[in-house]
Design an enzyme around this catalytic site. Sequence first.
Site, mmCIF file in Angstrom:
data_model
loop_
_atom_site.group_PDB
_atom_site.id
_atom_site.type_symbol
_atom_site.label_atom_id
_atom_site.label_comp_id
_atom_site.label_asym_id
_atom_site.label_seq_id
_atom_site.Cartn_x
_atom_site.Cartn_y
_atom_site.Cartn_z
ATOM 1 N N SER A 51 36.263 39.483 47.124
ATOM 2 C CA SER A 51 37.643 39.832 46.873
ATOM 3 C C SER A 51 37.895 41.335 46.752
ATOM 4 O O SER A 51 39.020 41.788 46.921
ATOM 5 C CB SER A 51 38.123 39.146 45.598
ATOM 6 O OG SER A 51 37.400 39.626 44.464
ATOM 7 N N LYS B 45 39.557 48.609 40.959
ATOM 8 C CA LYS B 45 40.067 47.318 41.424
ATOM 9 C C LYS B 45 41.227 46.873 40.530
ATOM 10 O O LYS B 45 41.150 47.000 39.307
ATOM 11 C CB LYS B 45 38.928 46.288 41.398
ATOM 12 C CG LYS B 45 39.274 44.969 42.076
ATOM 13 C CD LYS B 45 38.058 44.034 42.087
ATOM 14 C CE LYS B 45 38.350 42.708 42.759
ATOM 15 N NZ LYS B 45 37.204 41.772 42.681
ATOM 16 N N SER C 138 31.945 39.245 45.036
ATOM 17 C CA SER C 138 33.068 40.117 45.402
ATOM 18 C C SER C 138 32.790 41.612 45.355
ATOM 19 O O SER C 138 33.613 42.401 45.813
ATOM 20 C CB SER C 138 34.272 39.813 44.519
ATOM 21 O OG SER C 138 34.834 38.591 44.913
HETATM 22 N N1 GLN Z 1 34.233 34.572 47.518
HETATM 23 C C1 GLN Z 1 34.136 34.249 46.131
HETATM 24 C C2 GLN Z 1 35.242 33.310 45.748
HETATM 25 O O1 GLN Z 1 36.201 33.252 46.449
HETATM 26 C C3 GLN Z 1 34.148 35.531 45.391
HETATM 27 C C4 GLN Z 1 34.703 35.514 44.028
HETATM 28 C C5 GLN Z 1 34.456 36.781 43.292
HETATM 29 O O2 GLN Z 1 33.343 37.279 43.290
HETATM 30 N N2 GLN Z 1 35.478 37.257 42.601
HETATM 31 O O3 GLN Z 1 35.158 32.626 44.766
#
Ligand code: GLN
Length: 507
Positions: free
Chosen positions: A157, A82, A181
């Site tokens: 994400s 990532k 995420s």
């Molecule tokens: N959907 C979550 C957010 O937007 C996920 C964030 C994450 O795990 N990086 O905050």
Amino acid sequence: MSVELTRLTAAELAEKIHSREVSAVEATQAHLDRITEVDPVVHAFLHVATQPALAAAAEVDAALATGNKPASPLAGVPLALKDVLATSDMPTTCGSKILEGWRPPYDATVAARLRKAGVVILGKTNMDEFAMGSSTEHSAYGPTHNPWDTSRIPGGSGGGSAASLAAFEAPLAIGTDTGGSIRQPAAVTGTVGVKPTYGGVSRYGLVACASSLDQAGPCARTVLDAALLHEVIGGHDPLDSTSIDTPVPRVVDAARQGAEGDLRGLRIGVVRELGGEGYQPEVEATFRSALSRLESLGAELVTVSCPHFDYALAAYYLILPSEVSSNLARFDAMRYGLRVQPSLDSSAEEVMAATREAGFGDEVKRRIMLGTYALSSGYYDAYYGKAQKVRTLITRDFAAAFEQADVLVSPTAPTTAFRIGEKVDNPLAMYLNDLCTIPANMAGTPAMSVPAGLAESDGLPVGLQIMAPTLGEAVMYRVAAAFEAARNAAEGGPLIQRLENGLGVPV
Ligand code: GLN
């Protein structure tokens, strides 16, 4: 030949490489070819590191040729990283324009451990900007498409990492999970994703989203592959002050034990507050059938109540933006990446404002504003302070639930993959995706998603979430592996094999 190599699990591929039936260079080339073939459609990668990957693979082959033992059980296996983890030989953008072209001066501990283990880093994967989002549509570089149906989101994400697995571009990937995420993308792409215990995997070189919640973890197509990767990246790191100084839980042994399929003596807690109304009925139905499967393996099902989980989402969307507003202050046009200078005599403040205006996307700006507000002196107690109290109550709910059950289960996400564009203009609808995943981040406890089945109406994957107590990864992997083995046996093979020709190219 190369299509076959991309079909193998990481464990199978490693075996062939270590017995020298296949070279690491061939395995890497096969995945690079696959990326060339499908990534114009999937867009899982922001950067493909062809030459460094082939060079790393050649080093593994050379060491094996001299009779050396493989550097780790995953030596020679390719992986997608990532783009939120610093890499000294590749750009690191976090999906943001503000970091376009930035090359970190050092490797994140996770990247360094992968290299030391002989894992071949194929490149960097797409993500919502600075890891904020649930669809990868908030990437400044365009969305990633879900290989099951390219008109759909791959989750976020870490949608790029999950999609790279489902598209057979890589057998392993690394994600990060602040609110889901790793797990939500795993659920909607029919793959496996694990958020380790907070402090279980080093955050050194992981560009911070919300430091008290962020955790890197393994993504794979099987539970065993995730376990093998977990043991490579996990463990104490003096460079991260929140790193736990205890041995990595023995997750590989646990996954192997679990695959034997006996869960007798284990109590599995079904969280009353997660699921039911507001969830896609087929997600609910798939979850119910997963419960029967767990029961048929000998586990005892108990219903547990975690009453404060109902407030987890609201508290998270105060805590996360607060930390974001502070962490992202470092992007000040002076230290990294983009710098916009409106005129020759612009003040430092004007340069900073113009750079942040041009460099950050809407969602990032929204969170910075929300967080700045929640932390402002007049509102601190009412918002940030209150949210921290809710966080404590959630941790206590977990503690009480783990007195009654060894692991807890729920759906991973309330729906299957939605259409690209469907929720991007409705932040609240987007945030609701994180309903089931956020509690584990708030408490710092480990949690993972495994493929549970396909929804009938849209044919899209549904994930089962398994949550365990702090450092309880072994029992979590055991349950996941038992469930996976039973599902595969009953359904005639892994769910991912059901991925039909959604990409317009053979998978
Ligand atoms: N959907 C979550 C957010 O937007 C996920 C964030 C994450 O795990 N990086 O905050």
